[in-house]
Scaffold this motif. Structure first.
Motif, PDB file in Angstrom:
ATOM      1  N   LEU A 286     -91.716  -3.449  22.075  1.00 20.09           N
ATOM      2  CA  LEU A 286     -92.840  -4.223  21.547  1.00 20.09           C
ATOM      3  C   LEU A 286     -94.018  -4.185  22.521  1.00 20.09           C
ATOM      4  O   LEU A 286     -95.167  -3.996  22.108  1.00 20.09           O
ATOM      5  CB  LEU A 286     -92.408  -5.659  21.274  1.00 20.09           C
ATOM      6  CG  LEU A 286     -93.432  -6.570  20.613  1.00 20.09           C
ATOM      7  CD1 LEU A 286     -93.899  -6.005  19.276  1.00 20.09           C
ATOM      8  CD2 LEU A 286     -92.846  -7.968  20.424  1.00 20.09           C
ATOM      9  N   ARG A 287     -93.738  -4.316  23.824  1.00 17.73           N
ATOM     10  CA  ARG A 287     -94.787  -4.211  24.848  1.00 17.73           C
ATOM     11  C   ARG A 287     -95.468  -2.842  24.753  1.00 17.73           C
ATOM     12  O   ARG A 287     -96.698  -2.747  24.803  1.00 17.73           O
ATOM     13  CB  ARG A 287     -94.167  -4.364  26.244  1.00 17.73           C
ATOM     14  CG  ARG A 287     -94.474  -5.597  26.980  1.00 17.73           C
ATOM     15  CD  ARG A 287     -94.041  -5.597  28.442  1.00 17.73           C
ATOM     16  NE  ARG A 287     -93.079  -4.601  28.874  1.00 17.73           N
ATOM     17  CZ  ARG A 287     -91.760  -4.791  28.924  1.00 17.73           C
ATOM     18  NH1 ARG A 287     -91.236  -5.946  28.567  1.00 17.73           N
ATOM     19  NH2 ARG A 287     -90.963  -3.822  29.361  1.00 17.73           N
ATOM     20  N   ALA A 288     -94.669  -1.788  24.631  1.00 21.88           N
ATOM     21  CA  ALA A 288     -95.210  -0.429  24.575  1.00 21.88           C
ATOM     22  C   ALA A 288     -96.061  -0.235  23.326  1.00 21.88           C
ATOM     23  O   ALA A 288     -97.137   0.383  23.392  1.00 21.88           O
ATOM     24  CB  ALA A 288     -94.067   0.578  24.603  1.00 21.88           C
ATOM     25  N   ILE A 289     -95.608  -0.741  22.220  1.00 24.39           N
ATOM     26  CA  ILE A 289     -96.377  -0.605  20.965  1.00 24.39           C
ATOM     27  C   ILE A 289     -97.715  -1.307  21.096  1.00 24.39           C
ATOM     28  O   ILE A 289     -98.750  -0.750  20.747  1.00 24.39           O
ATOM     29  CB  ILE A 289     -95.578  -1.164  19.764  1.00 24.39           C
ATOM     30  CG1 ILE A 289     -94.375  -0.270  19.493  1.00 24.39           C
ATOM     31  CG2 ILE A 289     -96.463  -1.264  18.520  1.00 24.39           C
ATOM     32  CD1 ILE A 289     -93.348  -0.895  18.569  1.00 24.39           C
ATOM     33  N   LYS A 290     -97.705  -2.530  21.599  1.00 22.12           N
ATOM     34  CA  LYS A 290     -98.964  -3.268  21.767  1.00 22.12           C
ATOM     35  C   LYS A 290     -99.921  -2.509  22.682  1.00 22.12           C
ATOM     36  O   LYS A 290    -101.122  -2.414  22.406  1.00 22.12           O
ATOM     37  CB  LYS A 290     -98.687  -4.658  22.313  1.00 22.12           C
ATOM     38  CG  LYS A 290     -98.021  -5.587  21.332  1.00 22.12           C
ATOM     39  CD  LYS A 290     -97.519  -6.786  22.088  1.00 22.12           C
ATOM     40  CE  LYS A 290     -97.734  -8.075  21.395  1.00 22.12           C
ATOM     41  NZ  LYS A 290     -97.233  -9.212  22.193  1.00 22.12           N
ATOM     42  N   LYS A 291     -99.398  -1.982  23.772  1.00 23.71           N
ATOM     43  CA  LYS A 291    -100.226  -1.218  24.699  1.00 23.71           C
ATOM     44  C   LYS A 291    -100.779   0.026  24.010  1.00 23.71           C
ATOM     45  O   LYS A 291    -101.963   0.347  24.130  1.00 23.71           O
ATOM     46  CB  LYS A 291     -99.411  -0.846  25.934  1.00 23.71           C
ATOM     47  CG  LYS A 291    -100.213  -0.161  27.004  1.00 23.71           C
ATOM     48  CD  LYS A 291     -99.383   0.033  28.257  1.00 23.71           C
ATOM     49  CE  LYS A 291    -100.210   0.597  29.378  1.00 23.71           C
ATOM     50  NZ  LYS A 291     -99.425   0.720  30.607  1.00 23.71           N
TER      51      LYS A 291
END
Length: 149
Positions: free
Chosen positions: A139-144
């Motif tokens: 989820l962190r990677a997607i947001k970034k």
């Protein structure tokens, strides 16, 4: 039966059985990024795009793609590599078995949703399973990747 379809921007003629699944037809022709994990259409490993929309190839009969455009991860290599680098940088990459289907879904989401909220991201990814992670890194990677973090 013989069908014509465009796979990764290349027109192809395929000989398919009436009951052959798209995932099997694609793997038989060398598109080895297509994986199957559940046989119940709930893991997302077999995700491809049919006319630009993420679709589970394990529940799509191959003859139904006649005249359609199919995209596998091999057809979006550059975008896939860009997102994969973000996944790795965020510590979200594990064994990689689910990655092709997951990445195809994320790339489709990027095209379809503009500035999605966290809840919209989670909803869009419903049906993509990863047995290695707790999804927080992903989820962190997607947001970034989408520019929201």
């Amino acid at each position: 039966m013989q069908i014509e379809a465009t796979i990764n921007n290349q027109k192809m003629t395929l000989e398919v059985a009436p009951d052959e699944l798209l995932s099997d037809a694609l793997r038989a022709r060398g598109f080895l990024s297509i994986r199957q994990g559940c046989d119940t259409s709930c893991c997302g490993l077999c995700t491809v795009w049919i006319d630009g929309k993420p679709t589970l190839s394990c529940t799509t009969l191959a003859f139904r793609v006649k005249g359609k455009h199919i995209t596998t991860i091999e057809g979006v290599r550059q975008q896939a590599e860009e997102f994969a680098q973000v996944l790795a940088a965020e510590g979200a990459e594990q064994c990689g078995f689910c990655s092709p289907g997951f990445i195809m879904t994320v790339l489709a989401m990027k095209q379809e949703l503009k500035n999605p909220t966290e809840q919209e991201i989670i909803h869009y990814l419903t049906g993509n399973l990863c047995r290695c992670t707790g999804y927080l890194g992903q989820l962190r990677a997607i947001k970034k990747y989408l520019g929201g973090a």
